[in-house]
Design an enzyme around this catalytic site. Structure first.
Site, PDB file in Angstrom:
ATOM      1  N   ASP A 208      47.204  81.597  72.885  1.00 54.09           N
ATOM      2  CA  ASP A 208      46.800  82.691  73.783  1.00 54.09           C
ATOM      3  C   ASP A 208      45.792  82.260  74.855  1.00 54.09           C
ATOM      4  OD1 ASP A 208      44.907  82.240  71.852  1.00 54.09           O
ATOM      5  OD2 ASP A 208      44.374  84.348  71.586  1.00 54.09           O
ATOM      6  N   GLU A 297      35.328  72.892  64.478  1.00 52.79           N
ATOM      7  CA  GLU A 297      35.309  71.820  65.485  1.00 52.79           C
ATOM      8  C   GLU A 297      34.346  70.718  65.065  1.00 52.79           C
ATOM      9  OE1 GLU A 297      34.768  75.038  66.060  1.00 52.79           O
ATOM     10  OE2 GLU A 297      36.252  75.766  67.513  1.00 52.79           O
TER      11      GLU A 297
END
Ligand code: UDP
Ligand code: MN
Length: 359
Positions: A208, A297
């Site tokens: 997205d 991350e």
């Protein structure tokens, strides 16, 4: 014999002539009927022969149709094999490293729309291999169709998020990590299939987000791990590394993030790409459900052996935004429609097409 005197009577002569004529007519009619009977038999035989011929032809058509279906399947197989082979060929053109673009994707009202848009972005990018991992029990034909139409080299996988880690439709959408299982599945595929590959870069591109084509050029510059600003994320207009002023913008001295800025890498998944060799050399670098929120991350980058200040700042010394963490608004739906969406049933043909589900 008729006495000759009688024959002299004209009416008798006429009568006899009439009788002879009728007898002749009857004989002719009998003859004709016999002829027709024969013709009928011949025609019936011909019909039989034709019927048999038509049966034979019908069988032949059926067999040919089956052969055609088999050939169609074979063509698909060969198509897939060719595509896979091409994508696994050693990269001859070393000046343009391959990008392995990993996209986790899950079913929702806008999945088909988001993936369609992303496929049109990626189809402009040369030397890009799209690895799409569906959060589902099996591959869906709608996603397969999008991948096929993209004409990109691609790999289509599926890996379902465990039930206890999966958000329900009504959950607030920030509670659980997303894409963990899917990204891991793609990393596993890379380690199994691309073990011999010496160059290339791996990027985690959600379905997205919004990607400027320039971000792909930046990715190809990555030596070990590259980083760049990301727009509209973490409660900011831009999250970015902060660079030292005096060394030609080569070193990162800080990050501007406000959300959990104490993280080792206070950046979004869309902000970095790593060289494929780091992925291959560090098989333990995986995502996990067991890390604190926002640490996906950081954990991953630590495991590939990167230090926050050693990342290569890209996108014109982090002065440009080439990727945005956009989010497609969750459609406002009635209870009834939410139920259909959750159960993935009850759609009419057009709705099924809009959402990318089987009808
Ligand atoms: N995703 C997934 N399964 C889920 C939720 C999300 O595979 O249950 C995928 C999603 O399609 C997207 C990525 O994981 O590509 C990140 O999810 P999302 O965009 O919802 O997260 P955010 O925008 O909050 O980072
Ligand atoms: Mn997103």
């Amino acid at each position: 014999m008729i006495p000759s005197r009688l024959l002299e009577k004209w009416w008798l002569r006429a009568f006899i002539a009439l009788v002879v004529f009728f007898i002749w007519q009857i004989c002719y009619a009998i003859n004709r009927v016999q002829g027709l009977e024969e013709e009928k038999t011949v025609l019936q035989a011909t019909i039989e022969v034709l019927k048999r011929k038509s049966d034979v032809l019908r069988t032949e058509i059926h067999e040919k149709e089956r052969a055609l279906t088999r050939l169609d399947g074979r063509i698909e197989e060969i198509d897939t094999q060719i595509r896979d082979h091409i994508s696994l060929l050693p990269r001859v053109n070393r000046s343009t490293p391959y990008i392995y673009f990993i996209t986790p994707t899950h079913f929702r009202a806008a999945q088909k729309a988001d993936l369609t848009r992303l496929s049109y972005t990626l189809s402009h990018v040369p030397n890009l291999h799209w690895i799409v991992v569906e959060d589902s029990d099996k591959l869906t034909s709608s996603v397969a169709e999008i991948l096929k139409s993209s004409r990109l080299p691609y790999t289509h996988l599926n890996a379902r998020t465990p039930k206890d880690q999966k958000m329900k439709y009504t959950d607030p959408n920030w509670t659980l990590p997303r894409g963990v299982e899917q990204r891991n599945s793609a990393l596993l595929w890379i380690r199994n299939q691309l073990a011999g590959v010496r160059s290339g870069v791996v990027y985690f591109g959600d379905d997205d987000n919004t990607y400027d084509l320039k971000v792909f050029g930046e990715m190809r510059k990555v030596q070990k791990a590259g980083v760049w600003p990301v727009g509209i994320v973490g409660g900011m207009f831009v999250e970015t590394p902060i660079l030292a002023k005096n060394d030609q913008g080569r070193s990162i001295i800080d990050f501007n993030a406000v959300w959990k800025r104490e993280r080792p890498f206070p950046i979004d998944m869309a902000a970095f790409a790593v060289n494929i060799t780091l992925i291959l050399q560090n098989p333990n670098a995986m995502f996990s459900f067991d890390v604190p929120r926002g640490y996906q991350e950081s954990t991953f980058l630590e495991k590939v052996g990167i230090h926050r200040y050693n990342m290569e700042p890209l996108a014109e010394k982090c002065s440009k935004v080439y990727v945005w963490h956009t989010r497609t608004e969750k459609s406002k739906l009635s209870k009834d429609l939410i139920e259909k969406l959750t159960k993935k049933t009850g759609f009419n043909q057009l709705e099924a097409d809009a959402l990318g589900v089987e009808f």
